[in-house]
Structure formats: structure tokens, C-alpha cells
Design an enzyme around this catalytic site. Structure first.
Site, PDB file in Angstrom:
ATOM      1  N   HIS A 222      19.567-101.730  59.563  1.00  0.00           N
ATOM      2  CA  HIS A 222      19.216-100.732  58.563  1.00  0.00           C
ATOM      3  C   HIS A 222      18.748-101.390  57.269  1.00  0.00           C
ATOM      4  O   HIS A 222      17.772-100.966  56.650  1.00  0.00           O
ATOM      5  CB  HIS A 222      20.435 -99.836  58.313  1.00  0.00           C
TER       6      HIS A 222
ATOM      7  N   GLU B 164      15.246-102.681  57.677  1.00  0.00           N
ATOM      8  CA  GLU B 164      14.274-101.576  57.580  1.00  0.00           C
ATOM      9  C   GLU B 164      13.891-101.328  56.121  1.00  0.00           C
ATOM     10  O   GLU B 164      12.716-101.126  55.793  1.00  0.00           O
ATOM     11  CB  GLU B 164      14.864-100.324  58.209  1.00  0.00           C
TER      12      GLU B 164
ATOM     13  N   GLU C 263      23.584 -96.170  48.923  1.00  0.00           N
ATOM     14  CA  GLU C 263      23.396 -95.245  50.049  1.00  0.00           C
ATOM     15  C   GLU C 263      24.679 -95.150  50.879  1.00  0.00           C
ATOM     16  O   GLU C 263      25.068 -94.064  51.326  1.00  0.00           O
ATOM     17  CB  GLU C 263      22.229 -95.707  50.917  1.00  0.00           C
TER      18      GLU C 263
END
Length: 448
Positions: A69, A72, A147
Site C-alpha cells: 500500500h 502504491e 491514513e
């Protein structure tokens, strides 16, 4: 370079995946192993283009939790040719959408833009995916850590990962895709680069596009930009998860609602019963006329959100049920859900429910096909994961073929209460444990 594509179904033998390619799709493969799949959509002026990589949280060791993640995110931070600001400006200047996503088994980077911008959009996306430079990594660490903090504050999201851990145990499929803040805070650039270079390789990469485009033109772009993609076999994912004894897991957090999930192992992505499962999921909890929605929300007003769902992986899957409700309603809500689970085993579907669910599934399929982004996503993910590429008519026929016996068999296999685990987030574990008793006394005892 190998290519398939003809008026009727054929097989992509070179990829060894048994992919059926119809006249709506063309598939080619470069010597490096990169595959390209396209679908022309008449009457549109846009193109949806995506790079699909067979890497996700399942590929990570515990000390790498979240690196897929995080990587990305870093793909958007710049290359030697394009800075992060330039990437944003280029896509904004084309009026384009650019985004990415990480899953348990795949990572995708994609964009949707006017057809006349294909060359420019492809140039930037390919450079981002294949040649990241990893600048400004520390600022992006903080973005991802924020996040993760936001995710921790969303119990309606987190409870699904708590359920995954209950179902899959220590297997990577049981870990959250988003990762762990302590890993993101410390993972060095060389480790990230090595992770990228060992997995973003030709045989593990699919370029997919749908819209107003020419396959041969896209192939020339791919050969130019991706022809030197690293060859070799990517690091493999951990094997299929072993059976885990059903268990109940609770996370204490002061919230206005209790967030509860029930679930268990499901079926694999390419399982021929996947269409029957979509129908079963729709009639049980996936639509506003479903049993769970009607009994829990409409008739009794016990919850705003209640639904069932399923996920499929290469060699496994998961089914789940979610409800979010206030502490004084959680017991009654779980009582109703338990009743519906037992009813599902005895009365999986009436002919009327079956017909309504099948029409619902087919309607959603047809409506989704009006989106070039949806079409591209289906092409890229299916080809990457070895799932047969079917036409819309073939998928509709597969749904039409679902019988009451198909639904009954899946209901009794997947939704049997003695194979379900449970997950809860709320203020008091005793309330959670007592609420599980109508569903499964054994599961309630496991929560103690």
C-alpha cells in the site's frame, strides 16, 4: 509476442491461464511476459487505462505489513522524468482522473481520460509504475500514517479486518491491507525498491484498457515503454490458508454503536459457483429487499447499516455479515440475524426471491458495463488472476442458470453457524458475548 483474439472464444495458451477471449477482447503478450488486454467500447470518447500488478498484502511478511500500500502511494511521488507536481498537473491538464488501489492480491494504477490523450497518459502512467524514483518519501510516510490513524478511528471499516484475522488467523489474508504505522515509519528506501523490483516484473503485469482505442496502437506504446520490463518470476504469495477453528474477537473502543461482523471462509475467485454466490448474497443481505435488510432495519428499526458480502481470492474466499447498532439494540439485532441464518439453512430461497435476486444481479451487471472504468477493471483483474474473461451475455446466462439447488447448497455450506467466526468493536465485551448466544452458544463461549 503472442496474441489471441477472434470472432469466437479461444484460449490464451501462452499465459497458461485458460483465459477465454471473445470477439469483444484482444489479448497480446510481450516477450517479457507483460500482457495487454483491450476492449473497444463504441460510442464513447474516453479511455480507461490501468496497470495491474499481482502484488498485495498477501505477498508481505509480517515485518513488511503495509509496504504494498505504501509503494502504491510512492508511485505518485515522482520519477526521474516527472515530479509529483508535474504528474498532478499533467492529469489535471487533460481533465483526467488518476488513482490507484491496493488489495490483498493486486495493485492497480489507472486513469480515465479523453481518447486523444492516450499517448501522453500512457507515457506518464508507465513511468510511474515501472520507474519510481522515491523522492519525498518521509512526507508520504506521514500521509500514510495519518491514513492508518483515520482507519483506526472508523470502527465500521476496521471491524471487517478484525473479522479477517478471526477467520484466517496468522495467514497474510487475515492482515489489514493498509498496514502498520510502525512498519511505514521505519521501512528504508532500499527495501521498498527491492520489493518493487522483485514484483513489478513482466509476467506479473497486465496493461488493460477499455474505450475508444486501437489495440495495435496501444501495443506499440507498451512495447516502447514496457518492452524492457524486468523478466523473471515474481516472489510468490503464501499458500492457501489452513482451516481455523471459528473464534470471536473483540476490540474495546468507546463508540456510539457496536460494530459486529459474522463470517467464514468462502470460495475462490475462479470457482464456477461465484454466480450462485452473488445471487445468494443479494437475496440474503445484499439488497434493500433482502432478508437481513427487511428484518433488521425495515421491520424493527434496529440498525441503519446491515448487509452481507463476499470476497474472493486466488485459492480462498470469505463471506461476511455486518451490522452497526446501539448498545441497547445489539442483542436483539444479533438475535434476528441468528434467526435468519438458521432460516437460511432450512429455507435458502423461494422461487420469487431467487428470480428477484437474479434480476438484481443482472441489472447491476448491465449498468456497470456502461462505465469504461468498470470494463477496464474487469479485464485487468481477470486476466491477471486467471479468471475467465466472459462477455456480458455469457455472464447473464451464468446468472440465469443459477438454480434453487445451487443457492441451497452454498447457503448450507458457507453460512452454517458452526463455521462462522465473529468480530466486534464497542465499549463492553460482555454485551458482545451475550449478543452472540442466539447465533451460536459455542461462539459466545469462545468470546469469553
Amino acid at each position: 509476442m503472442a496474441e489471441t483474439g477472434r470472432r469466437g472464444p479461444t484460449t490464451l495458451a501462452t499465459a497458461g491461464s485458460g483465459i477465454a477471449v471473445t470477439d469483444a477482447h484482444r489479448v497480446s503478450e510481450l516477450d517479457s511476459g507483460v500482457r495487454v488486454v483491450t476492449e473497444v467500447v463504441p460510442g464513447v470518447r474516453s479511455i480507461a487505462l490501468g496497470f495491474w500488478v499481482g502484488v498485495g498484502s498477501r505477498n508481505e511478511a509480517p515485518e513488511q505489513a503495509g509496504i504494498s500500500h505504501f509503494l502504491e502511494h510512492l508511485l505518485f511521488k515522482g520519477t526521474d522524468r516527472f515530479s509529483s507536481v508535474e504528474i498532478d498537473q499533467i492529469f489535471d491538464g487533460m481533465g483526467a482522473e488518476a488513482n490507484a488501489g491496493t488489495g490483498k492480491e493486486t495493485t492497480s494504477v489507472y486513469s480515465r481520460f479523453l481518447d486523444r490523450h492516450l499517448d501522453r497518459a500512457f507515457d506518464v502512467l508507465a513511468d510511474m509504475v515501472l520507474r519510481p524514483a522515491y523522492p519525498d518519501i518521509d512526507s508520504e510516510r506521514q500521509v500514510v500514517i495519518e491514513e492508518i490513524a483515520m482507519y483506526e478511528d472508523e470502527p465500521s471499516d476496521k471491524v471487517h479486518d478484525v473479522l479477517g484475522a478471526a477467520i484466517f488467523g496468522d495467514h497474510p489474508l487475515g492482515r489489514p491491507i493498509i498496514g502498520q504505522a510502525e512498519v511505514i515509519a521505519k521501512v528504508p528506501v532500499p527495501d521498498i525498491a527491492a520489493y518493487h523490483d522483485s514484483r513489478y516484473v513482466g509476467p506479473n503485469l497486465v496493461v488493460a484498457a477499455a474505450g475508444n482505442l486501437d489495440h495495435d496502437h496501444l501495443m506499440r506504446l507498451v512495447e516502447e515503454m514496457c518492452g524492457d520490463a524486468r523478466d523473471g518470476r515474481p516472489d510468490g504469495a503464501v499458500g492457501a490458508p489452513e482451516a481455523v477453528t471459528p473464534r470471536a474477537t473483540f476490540h474495546r473502543k468507546e463508540t456510539e454503536q457496536y460494530h459486529v461482523c459474522l463470517g467464514g471462509p468462502g470460495i475462490a475467485r475462479a470457482d464456477e459457483r461465484r454466480f450462485a454466490l452473488r445471487v445468494l448474497d443479494t437475496l440474503f443481505g445484499g439488497a434493500s429487499s433482502s432478508r437481513l435488510f427487511q428484518e433488521v432495519r425495515e421491520k424493527r428499526g434496529l440498525a441503519y447499516a446491515v448487509y452481507s458480502y463476499s470476497s474472493q481470492y486466488a485459492d480462498s474466499g470469505q463471506i461476511g455479515i455486518y451490522v452497526g447498532t446501539r448498545p441497547d439494540n445489539v442483542g436483539e439485532a444479533l438475535d434476528v440475524i441468528g434467526t435468519e441464518l438458521h432460516r437460511l439453512a432450512e429455507e435458502p430461497a423461494t422461487p420469487e426471491e431467487l428470480e428477484r435476486a437474479k434480476e438484481n444481479v443482472k441489472g447491476r451487471m448491465v449498468l456497470s458495463f456502461e462505465s469504461t472504468l468498470t470494463r477496464m477493471t474487469r479485464l485487468g483483474s481477470s486476466l491477471l488472476m486467471g479468471v475467465p474473461l466472459m462477455t456480458l451475455d455469457e455472464m447473464i446466462a451464468a446468472v440465469d442458470a443459477v438454480t434453487l439447488e445451487d443457492v441451497a447448497g452454498l447457503a448450507r455450506e458457507l453460512f452454517a453457524v458452526d463455521r462462522l467466526s465473529a468480530a466486534g468493536i464497542g465499549g463492553d465485551e460482555d454485551i458482545f458475548r451475550r449478543a452472540l448466544e442466539p447465533v451460536s452458544p459455542a461462539l459466545a463461549a469462545a468470546a469469553a
